[in-house]
Design a protein around this motif. Sequence first.
Motif, short mmCIF file in Angstrom:
data_model
loop_
_atom_site.label_atom_id
_atom_site.label_comp_id
_atom_site.label_asym_id
_atom_site.label_seq_id
_atom_site.Cartn_x
_atom_site.Cartn_y
_atom_site.Cartn_z
N LEU A 1 4.52 12.78 2.10
CA LEU A 1 3.53 12.14 1.71
C LEU A 1 2.96 11.16 2.74
CD1 LEU A 1 2.00 12.01 -1.09
CD2 LEU A 1 3.24 10.10 -1.56
N LEU A 2 3.90 10.82 3.65
CA LEU A 2 3.36 9.90 4.61
C LEU A 2 3.34 10.68 6.11
CD1 LEU A 2 5.41 6.78 3.21
CD2 LEU A 2 2.93 7.31 2.89
N GLN B 1 1.59 7.17 -6.92
CA GLN B 1 0.35 8.28 -7.16
C GLN B 1 0.78 9.78 -6.75
OE1 GLN B 1 -2.98 6.51 -4.90
NE2 GLN B 1 -3.44 4.99 -6.53
N HIS C 1 0.80 -1.30 0.07
CA HIS C 1 0.11 -0.01 0.19
C HIS C 1 0.95 1.30 -0.11
CE1 HIS C 1 -4.12 -1.34 0.11
NE2 HIS C 1 -3.87 -2.36 0.80
N ILE C 2 2.00 1.22 0.60
CA ILE C 2 2.83 2.42 0.79
C ILE C 2 3.31 2.76 -0.83
CG2 ILE C 2 4.98 3.35 2.01
CD1 ILE C 2 4.12 2.18 4.33
N LYS D 1 2.27 1.79 -3.42
CA LYS D 1 1.15 2.16 -4.18
C LYS D 1 1.03 3.75 -4.12
CE LYS D 1 -3.65 1.20 -5.55
NZ LYS D 1 -4.98 0.53 -5.24
N GLU D 2 0.92 4.16 -2.88
CA GLU D 2 0.81 5.59 -2.46
C GLU D 2 2.19 6.27 -2.93
OE1 GLU D 2 -1.24 8.44 -0.37
OE2 GLU D 2 -1.75 6.22 -0.56
N THR E 1 10.12 4.72 -3.53
CA THR E 1 9.55 3.63 -4.21
C THR E 1 10.38 2.45 -4.15
OG1 THR E 1 8.13 5.30 -5.39
CG2 THR E 1 8.51 3.22 -6.48
#
Length: 290
Positions: free
Chosen positions: A48-49, A37, A30-31, A33-34, A66
């Motif tokens: 972002l997180l 995007q 999920h991270i 994927k984040e 990533t």
Amino acid sequence: MIQYSAFRTWQAMHKRSNNSILALSVGAYHIQKEMNQAPDPKIRASTLLNAVPQTERLDVTVADATKIFGSAAADMAVLAIPQVMALHIELCVGTIKECQRFPALINKRSDPSDWSVPTLHETLRFGKAETVADELLGFCLKWRNAMMHGAGKVNRKLINRWNRLSPAAVARWESLAGRPFTYTKVDMPPTLGWPEIMATLAVTKESAYEINGRVRGTLTRAQWAEVIARDYRDSTAVGRRRFNAAPAGHGAAGHEVDRAVQRLQGHAMTYYRDLAMTPVELKVGRDAVR
């Protein structure tokens, strides 16, 4: 299925490990994927997180993050596979300690914690032929050793162990991992990720159930009665106190009732139902370990 105490403990820890590893896998997915995007790959990942604890330490761009989360599975495997194998080794040690109480089963009397792992595995075959799970456990052990002592790199022993696997064992590993054991050359890391972690978990689980079945078929009913009595006695402080309490009470019809044996019956029905132990057998087992 009969589940003696060492097996139940292993089963609970194995389930926790399995769930933890799956949670990490889901989280990494999920991270990543984040990250994919993000509107700009040069944004700091921590921005972002920012709602996720500890991400302030991740002082890299989204593009770099990533890559980090993309390789996390391989790094996690180097930690997870030795842990999974260590858990299985604990099961082997606990099982042998239980069986050592009966000299006819295991003649070697030294502490199994000091035995080599291959000796543990061979002992728990009780003279039976090696199975596919046994073969794959030997392979996973070589892999675990390479991770612990060689920074996860492939060595000649690991390659030789893979090449010695039977076709059935190779097919089983590939069905569990979804891919074969793959490497480029000696002293380089192999292809490693979540599939290999999950395959190792599956191998140890299959081996544990085989061990459980072998123990079941090896112990006599009298020995099982002792195992049940000892399991109940040692499971909790309350169990120990009740186990050693005065044995007699009186039932509704005025008949003498051994409360300790009644409680032992309840324990046997919960964890050893398949054996259908009688009160007389349980009383003999209780008396033998008192």
